[in-house]
Design a protein around this motif. Sequence first.
Motif, PDB file in Angstrom:
ATOM      1  N   VAL A 101     -35.117 -54.913 -21.579  1.00 65.13           N
ATOM      2  CA  VAL A 101     -33.906 -55.045 -21.276  1.00 65.13           C
ATOM      3  C   VAL A 101     -33.203 -55.834 -22.262  1.00 65.13           C
ATOM      4  N   ALA A 102     -32.355 -55.439 -23.003  1.00 66.50           N
ATOM      5  CA  ALA A 102     -31.546 -56.023 -24.172  1.00 66.50           C
ATOM      6  C   ALA A 102     -30.222 -56.197 -23.709  1.00 66.50           C
ATOM      7  N   ALA A 103     -29.667 -57.477 -23.937  1.00 70.39           N
ATOM      8  CA  ALA A 103     -28.355 -57.731 -23.309  1.00 70.39           C
ATOM      9  C   ALA A 103     -27.482 -58.697 -24.328  1.00 70.39           C
ATOM     10  N   VAL A 104     -26.119 -58.468 -24.778  1.00 72.37           N
ATOM     11  CA  VAL A 104     -25.527 -59.403 -25.285  1.00 72.37           C
ATOM     12  C   VAL A 104     -24.409 -59.880 -24.330  1.00 72.37           C
ATOM     13  N   VAL A 105     -24.347 -61.206 -24.282  1.00 69.41           N
ATOM     14  CA  VAL A 105     -23.175 -61.837 -23.205  1.00 69.41           C
ATOM     15  C   VAL A 105     -22.273 -62.506 -24.066  1.00 69.41           C
ATOM     16  N   THR A 106     -21.017 -62.590 -23.932  1.00 67.57           N
ATOM     17  CA  THR A 106     -19.972 -63.156 -24.731  1.00 67.57           C
ATOM     18  C   THR A 106     -18.968 -63.771 -23.719  1.00 67.57           C
ATOM     19  N   THR A 107     -18.226 -64.699 -24.290  1.00 71.95           N
ATOM     20  CA  THR A 107     -16.771 -65.103 -23.610  1.00 71.95           C
ATOM     21  C   THR A 107     -15.716 -64.403 -23.630  1.00 71.95           C
TER      22      THR A 107
ATOM     23  N   TYR B 195     -22.015 -48.444 -30.537  1.00 69.44           N
ATOM     24  CA  TYR B 195     -23.505 -48.875 -31.124  1.00 69.44           C
ATOM     25  C   TYR B 195     -24.224 -49.419 -29.820  1.00 69.44           C
ATOM     26  N   ALA B 196     -23.776 -50.186 -29.082  1.00 72.67           N
ATOM     27  CA  ALA B 196     -24.957 -50.464 -28.079  1.00 72.67           C
ATOM     28  C   ALA B 196     -24.840 -49.387 -27.024  1.00 72.67           C
ATOM     29  N   ALA B 197     -24.166 -48.460 -26.889  1.00 70.01           N
ATOM     30  CA  ALA B 197     -24.447 -47.281 -26.099  1.00 70.01           C
ATOM     31  C   ALA B 197     -25.463 -46.430 -26.618  1.00 70.01           C
ATOM     32  N   HIS B 198     -25.360 -46.442 -27.987  1.00 68.64           N
ATOM     33  CA  HIS B 198     -26.258 -45.562 -28.720  1.00 68.64           C
ATOM     34  C   HIS B 198     -27.779 -46.174 -28.791  1.00 68.64           C
ATOM     35  N   CYS B 199     -27.753 -47.425 -28.833  1.00 64.84           N
ATOM     36  CA  CYS B 199     -28.968 -48.139 -28.965  1.00 64.84           C
ATOM     37  C   CYS B 199     -29.623 -48.593 -27.309  1.00 64.84           C
ATOM     38  N   GLY B 200     -28.862 -48.526 -26.506  1.00 59.90           N
ATOM     39  CA  GLY B 200     -29.459 -48.905 -24.974  1.00 59.90           C
ATOM     40  C   GLY B 200     -29.193 -50.334 -24.652  1.00 59.90           C
ATOM     41  N   ILE B 201     -28.153 -51.122 -25.378  1.00 62.75           N
ATOM     42  CA  ILE B 201     -27.933 -52.463 -25.092  1.00 62.75           C
ATOM     43  C   ILE B 201     -26.887 -52.773 -24.119  1.00 62.75           C
ATOM     44  N   VAL B 202     -26.915 -53.606 -23.231  1.00 61.35           N
ATOM     45  CA  VAL B 202     -25.998 -53.844 -22.142  1.00 61.35           C
ATOM     46  C   VAL B 202     -25.247 -55.020 -22.771  1.00 61.35           C
ATOM     47  N   CYS B 203     -23.946 -54.689 -22.480  1.00 55.41           N
ATOM     48  CA  CYS B 203     -22.816 -55.844 -22.974  1.00 55.41           C
ATOM     49  C   CYS B 203     -22.040 -56.327 -21.764  1.00 55.41           C
ATOM     50  N   LEU B 204     -22.034 -57.494 -21.846  1.00 51.08           N
ATOM     51  CA  LEU B 204     -21.269 -58.332 -20.774  1.00 51.08           C
ATOM     52  C   LEU B 204     -20.215 -59.051 -21.560  1.00 51.08           C
ATOM     53  N   ASP B 205     -18.861 -58.593 -21.264  1.00 50.89           N
ATOM     54  CA  ASP B 205     -17.788 -59.438 -21.841  1.00 50.89           C
ATOM     55  C   ASP B 205     -17.278 -60.824 -20.809  1.00 50.89           C
TER      56      ASP B 205
ATOM     57  N   GLU C 247     -15.262 -61.037 -18.745  1.00 46.98           N
ATOM     58  CA  GLU C 247     -14.598 -60.758 -17.336  1.00 46.98           C
ATOM     59  C   GLU C 247     -16.052 -60.536 -16.522  1.00 46.98           C
ATOM     60  N   ALA C 248     -16.786 -59.814 -17.166  1.00 46.99           N
ATOM     61  CA  ALA C 248     -18.040 -59.568 -16.135  1.00 46.99           C
ATOM     62  C   ALA C 248     -19.055 -60.905 -16.274  1.00 46.99           C
ATOM     63  N   LEU C 249     -19.101 -61.674 -17.336  1.00 41.92           N
ATOM     64  CA  LEU C 249     -19.608 -62.963 -17.272  1.00 41.92           C
ATOM     65  C   LEU C 249     -19.225 -63.790 -15.913  1.00 41.92           C
ATOM     66  N   ARG C 250     -17.714 -63.859 -15.749  1.00 41.17           N
ATOM     67  CA  ARG C 250     -17.413 -64.727 -14.689  1.00 41.17           C
ATOM     68  C   ARG C 250     -17.856 -64.117 -13.364  1.00 41.17           C
ATOM     69  N   ALA C 251     -17.746 -62.788 -13.123  1.00 39.03           N
ATOM     70  CA  ALA C 251     -18.302 -62.067 -12.289  1.00 39.03           C
ATOM     71  C   ALA C 251     -19.401 -62.227 -11.835  1.00 39.03           C
ATOM     72  N   TRP C 252     -20.504 -62.155 -12.720  1.00 37.11           N
ATOM     73  CA  TRP C 252     -21.866 -62.697 -12.634  1.00 37.11           C
ATOM     74  C   TRP C 252     -22.109 -63.917 -12.202  1.00 37.11           C
ATOM     75  N   SER C 253     -21.280 -64.767 -12.558  1.00 39.96           N
ATOM     76  CA  SER C 253     -21.616 -66.435 -12.659  1.00 39.96           C
ATOM     77  C   SER C 253     -21.093 -66.557 -10.987  1.00 39.96           C
ATOM     78  N   GLU C 254     -19.914 -65.950 -10.484  1.00 37.96           N
ATOM     79  CA  GLU C 254     -19.794 -66.169  -9.198  1.00 37.96           C
ATOM     80  C   GLU C 254     -20.107 -65.477  -8.158  1.00 37.96           C
ATOM     81  N   GLY C 255     -21.144 -64.262  -8.550  1.00 40.81           N
ATOM     82  CA  GLY C 255     -21.888 -63.637  -7.660  1.00 40.81           C
ATOM     83  C   GLY C 255     -21.187 -62.460  -7.006  1.00 40.81           C
ATOM     84  N   THR C 256     -20.155 -62.235  -7.922  1.00 41.00           N
ATOM     85  CA  THR C 256     -19.522 -60.933  -7.376  1.00 41.00           C
ATOM     86  C   THR C 256     -19.536 -59.737  -8.218  1.00 41.00           C
ATOM     87  N   GLY C 257     -20.469 -59.978  -9.296  1.00 38.32           N
ATOM     88  CA  GLY C 257     -20.593 -58.868 -10.171  1.00 38.32           C
ATOM     89  C   GLY C 257     -22.312 -58.631 -10.511  1.00 38.32           C
TER      90      GLY C 257
END
Length: 271
Positions: free
Chosen positions: A215-221, A231-241, A243-253
């Motif tokens: 599992v390869a992921a790029v997490v950004t603020t 490119y990420a879709a072509h290589c199978g890399i998960v991208c978290l921007d 908003e998605a990072l805040r949801a992951w941190s708060e347990g809602t994503g």
Amino acid sequence: MTVPTRRIRGSRLRHPGLPRFDLRATAVFFTLLALLLIVLGVVARAAGAVAERRPVWTVVLCLLCAPALVAGVRGRYRRRSAARAAHRAATALQEATRTALDALEPPAGRECPSPAPTVAVVPADEPEPTVVVDYAALDADAFEQAVAALCERDGCGSVEVVGGAGDLGADVVGVDPQGRRLIVQCKRYGEDNRVGSQDLQRFGGTCFTVHEADVAAVVTTSGFTAPAVEYAAHCGIVCLDGEALRAWSEGTGPAPWELPAPAPGAGLPPQ
């Protein structure tokens, strides 16, 4: 049967309280005493001769020596008085300290009451407060540590922060709850500085071949540019921007390993 008796020497019959007589020490003492008396006699004779020849100088010398002698006597008396005063002050201070300690000590058979423990009462129906982290305010190292903490919180094992010079794109490594090798690259960018396709290409060239990621992921603020998402879709890399990072941190994503790799063209920002 006659028991033989041992003769006790005279030195052992000496009373224990009496000092032991030493002939050599006694002789030396009286010799020194005799020499001292002779010297004192010579000095006294010379002083008498000088007094007969110079009576005026003798009187002046006596007048000059008298104040020094009186001052010496007074100084000695003062030193004794000061020593006595200091001894009295020390004694008084010791008594005062002892009295204060006796006053502070509890009476026999009684114990000093201990303060009651403070217990924080939280209502059972009140939810636990959510800690909101401003990831954009962290520096690069602190951001990597924060992402690693999120991985550990959600069940990843063997989590390590390996970001730095020569990391070849891997900032956080670990094993996700399904036992897959997880490789995360952290990009703490400003809101107006989105992750570009060059960043994704550098990460995509090492995450699978070098780090052997499942599992390869790029997490950004911030966010991702359209070419980066493509490119990420072509290589199978998960991208978290951000908003998605805040949801992951708060347990809602979802966490990165819970997301499927994006399909080509998915998630592209509007042109």
